[in-house]
Write an enzyme that holds these catalytic residues in place. Structure first.
Site, short mmCIF file in Angstrom:
data_model
loop_
_atom_site.label_atom_id
_atom_site.label_comp_id
_atom_site.label_asym_id
_atom_site.label_seq_id
_atom_site.Cartn_x
_atom_site.Cartn_y
_atom_site.Cartn_z
CB VAL A 296 -9.26 35.18 39.77
CG1 VAL A 296 -8.96 34.08 38.75
CG2 VAL A 296 -10.54 34.86 40.54
N GLY B 187 -13.75 43.17 39.46
CA GLY B 187 -13.91 42.18 38.41
C GLY B 187 -13.62 40.77 38.84
CG ASP B 188 -9.65 39.49 38.98
OD1 ASP B 188 -9.74 40.71 39.22
OD2 ASP B 188 -8.57 38.91 38.81
CD GLU B 189 -9.10 42.93 44.58
OE1 GLU B 189 -7.93 42.78 44.20
OE2 GLU B 189 -9.60 44.02 44.89
#
Length: 173
Positions: free
Chosen positions: A47, A88-90
């Site tokens: 993201v 986290g955002d992967e």
């Protein structure tokens, strides 16, 4: 006990495979491919500017974004594909048995499109995008580690290109 074992395999927020489970499943699957001539694609999905989203709109909005992104991405793939959250955002995805490399690029484009369409009524100005790196089995490697490293390199190239895009690994990089 079985429920506890199942929970240990899942990411607690997104209810998809966690990093350890994704790595294990992909490693086992790729090891069993042996001399088969099938093509598979590994996609790392990140993201864009997620820290800034958390800092500006709050962590609850960030969590809701991840949940909605997970739901939308999941709908684009078969249940046999391997999909999980690795950071986290992967996210990490193994597209199994694709017909050709263009299929991976097409799917990456679809991911970009559904994520760009995310809207939050509380924050109408919030726009979301992802960058995606792609590596192909067996062209770019035959092990989880090789494919992850090359997809990660391609992800970095997507970020350098300005984000909100995807890049297929190139041996010349």
């Amino acid at each position: 006990e079985a429920e506890m074992q199942n929970l240990a395999k899942l990411d607690s927020l997104c209810n998809i495979y966690n990093h350890g489970t994704v790595k294990q499943l992909m490693t086992e699957y790729l090891a069993n491919e042996g001399e088969k001539s099938n093509i598979h694609a590994v996609l790392i999905i990140d993201v864009d500017d997620f820290k800034s989203i958390n800092d500006t709109y709050g962590h609850l909005t960030g969590d809701n974004l991840l949940l909605e992104a997970t739901s939308r991405i999941r709908k684009l793939f078969r249940s046999s594909d391997i999909f999980g959250r690795v950071g986290g955002d992967e996210f990490l995805l193994l597209l199994k048995d694709i017909s050709d490399p263009a299929t991976a690029s097409k799917k990456a484009g679809e991911i970009n499109q559904v994520i760009r369409s995310l809207r939050f009524s509380d924050f109408p100005g919030l726009s979301v995008s992802v960058s995606i790196g792609i590596a192909l089995y067996p062209r770019h490697g035959t092990s989880f580690e090789e494919l992850f490293l090359k997809a990660d390199t391609a992800l970095y190239r997507a970020k350098v290109k300005g984000k909100n895009t995807f890049v297929l690994y190139d041996e010349g990089e």
